[in-house]
Design an enzyme around this catalytic site. Sequence first.
Site, PDB file in Angstrom:
ATOM      1  N   ASP A  10      33.187  42.065  58.040  1.00  0.00           N
ATOM      2  CA  ASP A  10      33.097  42.864  59.262  1.00  0.00           C
ATOM      3  C   ASP A  10      31.876  43.764  59.129  1.00  0.00           C
ATOM      4  O   ASP A  10      31.691  44.420  58.111  1.00  0.00           O
ATOM      5  CB  ASP A  10      34.387  43.689  59.407  1.00  0.00           C
ATOM      6  CG  ASP A  10      34.461  44.421  60.734  1.00  0.00           C
ATOM      7  OD1 ASP A  10      35.274  44.014  61.576  1.00  0.00           O
ATOM      8  OD2 ASP A  10      33.719  45.398  60.926  1.00  0.00           O
ATOM      9  N   ASP A 111      30.936  40.754  65.370  1.00  0.00           N
ATOM     10  CA  ASP A 111      30.718  41.455  64.096  1.00  0.00           C
ATOM     11  C   ASP A 111      31.747  41.058  63.041  1.00  0.00           C
ATOM     12  O   ASP A 111      32.008  41.814  62.119  1.00  0.00           O
ATOM     13  CB  ASP A 111      30.698  42.979  64.306  1.00  0.00           C
ATOM     14  CG  ASP A 111      32.088  43.582  64.326  1.00  0.00           C
ATOM     15  OD1 ASP A 111      33.008  42.919  64.833  1.00  0.00           O
ATOM     16  OD2 ASP A 111      32.245  44.700  63.815  1.00  0.00           O
ATOM     17  N   GLU A 112      32.306  39.865  63.172  1.00  0.00           N
ATOM     18  CA  GLU A 112      33.435  39.526  62.314  1.00  0.00           C
ATOM     19  C   GLU A 112      33.548  38.016  62.077  1.00  0.00           C
ATOM     20  O   GLU A 112      33.371  37.230  63.002  1.00  0.00           O
ATOM     21  CB  GLU A 112      34.695  39.957  63.053  1.00  0.00           C
ATOM     22  CG  GLU A 112      35.751  40.582  62.205  1.00  0.00           C
ATOM     23  CD  GLU A 112      36.843  41.153  63.091  1.00  0.00           C
ATOM     24  OE1 GLU A 112      37.956  40.622  63.039  1.00  0.00           O
ATOM     25  OE2 GLU A 112      36.561  42.110  63.830  1.00  0.00           O
TER      26      GLU A 112
HETATM   27  P1  DGT Z   1      33.622  49.757  61.801  1.00  0.00           P
HETATM   28  O1  DGT Z   1      34.877  50.550  61.765  1.00  0.00           O
HETATM   29  O2  DGT Z   1      32.590  50.285  60.838  1.00  0.00           O
HETATM   30  O3  DGT Z   1      33.835  48.287  61.686  1.00  0.00           O
HETATM   31  O4  DGT Z   1      32.999  50.063  63.252  1.00  0.00           O
HETATM   32  P2  DGT Z   1      32.714  49.078  64.443  1.00  0.00           P
HETATM   33  O5  DGT Z   1      32.040  49.865  65.503  1.00  0.00           O
HETATM   34  O6  DGT Z   1      31.966  47.876  63.974  1.00  0.00           O
HETATM   35  O7  DGT Z   1      34.172  48.755  64.931  1.00  0.00           O
HETATM   36  P3  DGT Z   1      34.870  47.359  65.219  1.00  0.00           P
HETATM   37  O8  DGT Z   1      34.609  46.387  64.128  1.00  0.00           O
HETATM   38  O9  DGT Z   1      36.288  47.692  65.525  1.00  0.00           O
HETATM   39  O10 DGT Z   1      34.198  46.872  66.578  1.00  0.00           O
HETATM   40  C1  DGT Z   1      32.991  46.139  66.641  1.00  0.00           C
HETATM   41  C2  DGT Z   1      32.232  46.490  67.908  1.00  0.00           C
HETATM   42  O11 DGT Z   1      33.076  46.328  69.053  1.00  0.00           O
HETATM   43  C3  DGT Z   1      31.786  47.951  67.976  1.00  0.00           C
HETATM   44  O12 DGT Z   1      30.532  48.174  67.368  1.00  0.00           O
HETATM   45  C4  DGT Z   1      31.769  48.236  69.445  1.00  0.00           C
HETATM   46  C5  DGT Z   1      32.836  47.358  70.020  1.00  0.00           C
HETATM   47  N1  DGT Z   1      34.058  48.170  70.273  1.00  0.00           N
HETATM   48  C6  DGT Z   1      35.025  48.507  69.392  1.00  0.00           C
HETATM   49  N2  DGT Z   1      35.966  49.267  69.959  1.00  0.00           N
HETATM   50  C7  DGT Z   1      35.591  49.413  71.261  1.00  0.00           C
HETATM   51  C8  DGT Z   1      36.163  50.115  72.381  1.00  0.00           C
HETATM   52  O13 DGT Z   1      37.214  50.752  72.321  1.00  0.00           O
HETATM   53  N3  DGT Z   1      35.470  50.014  73.574  1.00  0.00           N
HETATM   54  C9  DGT Z   1      34.308  49.300  73.694  1.00  0.00           C
HETATM   55  N4  DGT Z   1      33.688  49.239  74.875  1.00  0.00           N
HETATM   56  N5  DGT Z   1      33.739  48.631  72.655  1.00  0.00           N
HETATM   57  C10 DGT Z   1      34.371  48.702  71.461  1.00  0.00           C
HETATM   58 CA    CA Z   2      32.879  46.384  62.523  1.00  0.00          CA
HETATM   59 CA    CA Z   3      35.239  44.065  64.055  1.00  0.00          CA
END
Ligand code: DGT
Ligand code: CA
Ligand code: CA
Length: 364
Positions: A10, A111-112
């Site tokens: 991820d 991203d996964e």
């Molecule tokens: P992390 O925790 O370091 O993996 O952070 P992210 O941002 O990569 O989180 P992830 O893996 O849950 O989600 C991947 C992408 O999906 C993130 O960069 C933006 C999008 N995303 C996640 N949650 C939301 C949300 O609640 N609303 C929207 N519009 N997009 C989201």
């Molecule tokens: Ca992520």
């Molecule tokens: Ca993810």
Amino acid sequence: MTDRVICHIDFDYFFAQCEEIRRPDLKTRPVAVCVYSDRGGDSGAIATANYLARKYGVNSGMPIKFAKKKLADVPEAVFLPTDFEYYSEVSENAMNIIKSHADIFEYVGRDEAYLDVTERTGHGFKNAAHLAQQLKNSLRTTIKLSSTIGVSSNKLVAKIASGYKKPDGLTIVEPQDIESFLGPLPIRTIPGIGKKSEEKFSEMNLDTILQLRSVDVFTLNELFGRKIGSYIYNAARGIDDEPVSPRHDPVQYSRIVTLRQDSKDFDFLVKDLEKLCDDLHETIVRDNILFKSVGIQFVQSDLSNKTKSKTLRNHTSSLDELKKTVIQLLKESLEDQQLLIRRLGVRVSDFSQPSGQADITRFF
Ligand code: DGT
Ligand code: CA
Ligand code: CA
């Protein structure tokens, strides 16, 4: 020697990290990526934020206005609109590197991904740890992308392991350690267990996965239905037989173009359509893909979408067959075409490698 070796990867704070990649000066500043709604102003939500912004309490899904309040005293904080095309490009480059490290590659989202590396590691977790570290290094040096990997003997535990230490984490859970690894974690860490289920368990005074193991499968079935009940029962014990199934990014196998002018003229459209086929076909050849379904897409002058697709008799990678089918679809679609066409797209799907089985968590 039947144990599998599975990785879940991820990318860290993905959209915000993409912004940092093209603008390294952002790395030392809180960054929030915003999905602005069409109501204008600051209405909309935070898609994601880098870890600096998270320290101030900014999180995915939060209203932009709210996030701005949290960062009101931080003048260097930045709020950026999403640029999905660019994120997809970063994702595609990263996924190509990941694929080269896997026996079987399963695309989950931008991203996964899951990797089955059983064969190339000779069932060995030492080798897997090495491979995962190499993969992380390779993403870091070639794309400047930081990622987190979980390694275990099934998809479920690999996924939980990748969420265990973030960002830039690597967590290996060997089969004999699965039960003790999961035990102290909150029940919420089981994929598919949301707020509601968590509350249900909390009312029963159950907070950790270890405590969850005291609930028998019949009770779980009563609470959640048989399918989900047995999923939760097995998940608490780290049991999951779901195979890593070859699956690719569907967007990679489509192309779309905005026309120089809106049109519904066959001779005009067919030129662009053939170009899209040529371009798409290069990717098909590069990835050694066979497809069985071909579709075209119109974005019409009022921005509404129209699609038409056809299933072929056999799987193929032939450019001729792709063009022939697409041209036929174009002819048929134009017969009753009222609006002018603004954007034109082609896609192939239904690949010969078995596509992924539905994940049980989809039922939540
Ligand atoms: P992390 O925790 O370091 O993996 O952070 P992210 O941002 O990569 O989180 P992830 O893996 O849950 O989600 C991947 C992408 O999906 C993130 O960069 C933006 C999008 N995303 C996640 N949650 C939301 C949300 O609640 N609303 C929207 N519009 N997009 C989201
Ligand atoms: Ca992520
Ligand atoms: Ca993810």
